[in-house]
Structures are given as C-alpha cells and as structure tokens.
Design an enzyme around this catalytic site. Structure first.
Site, PDB file in Angstrom:
ATOM      1  N   LYS A 148       0.841  -1.215   0.000  1.00 59.25           N
ATOM      2  CA  LYS A 148       0.000   0.000   0.000  1.00 59.25           C
ATOM      3  C   LYS A 148       0.865   1.250   0.000  1.00 59.25           C
ATOM      4  O   LYS A 148       0.545   2.238  -0.647  1.00 59.25           O
ATOM      5  CB  LYS A 148      -0.944   0.008   1.197  1.00 59.25           C
ATOM      6  CG  LYS A 148      -2.120  -0.910   0.972  1.00 59.25           C
ATOM      7  CD  LYS A 148      -3.266  -0.640   1.934  1.00 59.25           C
ATOM      8  CE  LYS A 148      -4.447  -1.539   1.605  1.00 59.25           C
ATOM      9  NZ  LYS A 148      -5.046  -2.143   2.780  1.00 59.25           N
ATOM     10  N   LYS A 195      -6.450 -11.574  -8.445  1.00 56.57           N
ATOM     11  CA  LYS A 195      -7.447 -11.971  -7.466  1.00 56.57           C
ATOM     12  C   LYS A 195      -8.757 -11.233  -7.769  1.00 56.57           C
ATOM     13  O   LYS A 195      -8.721 -10.052  -8.130  1.00 56.57           O
ATOM     14  CB  LYS A 195      -6.907 -11.551  -6.077  1.00 56.57           C
ATOM     15  CG  LYS A 195      -7.807 -11.917  -4.945  1.00 56.57           C
ATOM     16  CD  LYS A 195      -7.163 -11.585  -3.620  1.00 56.57           C
ATOM     17  CE  LYS A 195      -8.228 -11.649  -2.541  1.00 56.57           C
ATOM     18  NZ  LYS A 195      -7.744 -11.359  -1.216  1.00 56.57           N
ATOM     19  N   LYS A 227     -13.288  -5.999  -6.262  1.00 55.50           N
ATOM     20  CA  LYS A 227     -14.178  -4.957  -6.740  1.00 55.50           C
ATOM     21  C   LYS A 227     -13.370  -3.844  -7.411  1.00 55.50           C
ATOM     22  O   LYS A 227     -13.772  -3.327  -8.440  1.00 55.50           O
ATOM     23  CB  LYS A 227     -14.942  -4.406  -5.539  1.00 55.50           C
ATOM     24  CG  LYS A 227     -16.024  -3.451  -5.925  1.00 55.50           C
ATOM     25  CD  LYS A 227     -16.716  -2.914  -4.693  1.00 55.50           C
ATOM     26  CE  LYS A 227     -17.628  -1.775  -5.099  1.00 55.50           C
ATOM     27  NZ  LYS A 227     -18.173  -1.075  -3.956  1.00 55.50           N
TER      28      LYS A 227
END
Ligand code: TRP
Length: 326
Positions: A112, A192, A195
């Site tokens: 991140k 993977k 959304k």
C-alpha cells in the site's frame, strides 16, 4: 465449551463471488460448530479513506449479503466494528506492545505504501494492530480468512505472545483457518477477484448480468481456435466450474483437452451453474432488502451482544496493564 471464531469483513459494498467462496461460505459453515462473532470493519475502511461518503451504504449492502448467504443472528453475533467503541481503547493499548519494526515489515503495508506514497498514515501502519484488537477483544481463537491475511494473523499471534509474556496469560493465540477455495481469480484470468479491479461478479447481480460478465471472461489464453486442445489447468473458467459444479470436473477436464467442448459453451454452462447456485441467496437478499428495519435491528442487537464481551475483556486488560486506580 465451543471455541470462539472471529472474523472481519471490510465494507467495500456488495460482496462478490470471490468473497463468497473465499470466506463467507466458510463463515456460514462454522456457525454450528463454533460460537461465531462476525464484524463489518468500518474503521479499517478508513485507513485508506476511500469511498467514505458511501461507507454507510457499503456497510448495509455487505450486511445484506452476509445475511442472505446464511449468517444467522440466532447463532452468531453480527455487528459493525465502530458500534463497539471499546475497540479504540484496546487498539491504543496494544499499540504499546507492538514494535514499529514488525509493522513496517508487513507485506500488505509495504504494498500500500508503494502504491500510495502520498497517503501513508499512522492508521495504515497500525492496520494489523487494529485487526489484532478486533480478534482479541472477543478472545477469538479461530479466524477464518483468505491466504492474503496470513501475515496479519502471524503478527496478531506475535502481539498476543508479547502481551501474555508481559502481563500474564490473557488472550488465546488466534489460529487462521483457510477455506478449501482460498483465492478466487477474477474474470480477467490474472488477478485476485476484487471490486477495485472490476473483474468480479456481485452476489446480488441479476442472472442476466452474471451471464454477460461470464461470457466476456478470459479463458485458457493458450487456446486460440475452437479446434485447439484446451488446458484446464491454466483456465480460470475451469476452476470456477469445478467449484460450482464439482461433479462435471473430471469429464470437463477430458473434453476440454480433446477440444470436444468450446469455451463459449463452457462459459454458458458456468453462468447457468452460478445462477442456479446463487438463486436462493438472491431471493433471500431481496426479502431482506424489503425489510430494512429488521436488518438494522440485527445490526444493533449484534453490537449490544458484542459489547458485553468487549467490556469484560477491556476491564481485564486495563487491570493487567495497571490502569485501574487504587
Ligand atoms: N484485514 C481483513 C481483510 O482485509 C479484515 C479484518 C479486519 C479481519 N479485522 C479482522 C479479518 C479480524 C479477520 C479478523 O480482509
């Protein structure tokens, strides 16, 4: 006594097939064997400050999916993380026993930080401490999660060991419990299912939407022509079919390799199987969506029951850490 299960779901809105196969089916199955506590982790969603204007509707949609999938408020505690504010206090306290070096080494943090170098906040570094706080506030022993969460679980165990060594045996060491189908690849066939990548199928999608998405999904990349032999071992559609219709897997494997079935027909069959499998869930979801007061009631009752446990744990922790006034 039944062991306690704890798990958290990030409120990113409607759940998809990846969440369902990778986690939620497992949650449902565990309800009979364990005392389960399931939490929609809204505070974790704030670590990346995405979609905060949609946070409440995302929580609600996720809750509808969880209930429609079979989480049962008669059996399990289902609640929203911030509705039990004791979590914030425990988070602060566990921060005191967590070396910063451990947190900076966590792979999801490094990833991140690499992707959003302009938004590395203190809360993000503390994400695994907050997750550990979730688990131990409810003295969770078994934690059903996907593979990607294993480093977080390892850290939770280390924090627990350190706390227990320092302040005396307080928390059980939580154990991860993987599903048989831990990682679902998205319709692009590479990443993977998620959304944010848009390679997903929502549980609440209509049958038509589902079919449309499946028909445009990537199959075996090595198969160019209908007459080429297929390679089911590298085909995501094969994987999905073997899950949704396990009885056809052996024959399909053979037919695909022999080019006896084409990708278009195979995808049609997959779409039909998914729609058949999800039909009862979708029907229940529609019923729940028509009774919002009932759904809100479940959420409030869950928080009330969770808070009873949370208060006990927090009192014990404060006593052990020397925070109880004489
Ligand atoms: N980090 C988990 C995820 O991204 C969500 C989560 C938060 C969680 N707290 C938890 C999972 C506690 C298990 C236990 O999926």
């Amino acid at each position: 006594m039944k062991k306690r299960v704890f798990s958290g779901v990030r409120p990113t809105g409607r759940l998809h097939i990846g969440n369902y196969l990778g986690a939620v089916k497992n949650y449902v199955a565990l309800q009979d064997e364990y005392e389960c506590v399931y939490c929609i982790v809204d505070l974790h969603a704030l670590t990346t400050l995405e979609e905060t204007n949609r946070l409440q509707s995302n929580i609600y949609e996720a809750l509808l999916d969880l209930l429609a999938a079979g989480l049962d408020p008669e059996k399990s505690i289902i609640f929203v993380q911030s509705h039990v504010p004791e979590i914030n206090e425990l988070f602060t306290l566990l921060g005191m026993v967590t070396p910063l070096g451990w947190l900076l080494r966590v792979p999801t943090f490094k990833e991140k930080a690499r992707l959003h170098p302009q938004n590395i906040n203190y809360g993000l570094v503390g994400y695994p401490v907050l997750m550990t706080s979730d688990i131990v506030l409810y003295k969770g022993e078994v934690v059903p999660v996907g593979e990607d969460q294993l480093p977080h679980l390892e850290l939770a165990r280390e924090i627990v060991r350190r706390f227990n060594e320092h302040f005396g045996e307080t928390f059980p060491e939580p154990q991860a419990k993987l599903t048989n189908f831990p990682m679902v690849i998205g319709l692009d066939g590479k990443d993977k299912m998620s959304k944010s990548l848009g390679n997903h199928i929502e549980l609440a999608a209509t049958a038509e939407e589902t079919t449309k998405k499946i028909m445009s999904a990537v199959t075996d990349p090595a198969r160019k022509l209908r007459t080429d032999a297929g390679h089911p071992e590298i085909c995501n559609i094969f994987k999905l079919r073997s899950y949704f219709e396990s009885s056809v897997a052996t024959a399909l494997n053979k037919d695909c390799r022999a080019a006896a079935i084409g990708c278009v027909d195979c995808k049609k069959a997959l779409a039909a199987a998914i729609n058949a499998d999800l039909a009862p869930l979708r029907a229940r979801r529609a019923e729940l969506a028509a009774r919002p007061e009932y759904v809100i009631d479940i959420m409030q009752d869950g928080a009330r029951r969770a808070q009873i446990i949370a208060k006990q744990t927090l009192a014990e922790v404060k006593q052990k850490m020397g925070l109880v006034p004489i």
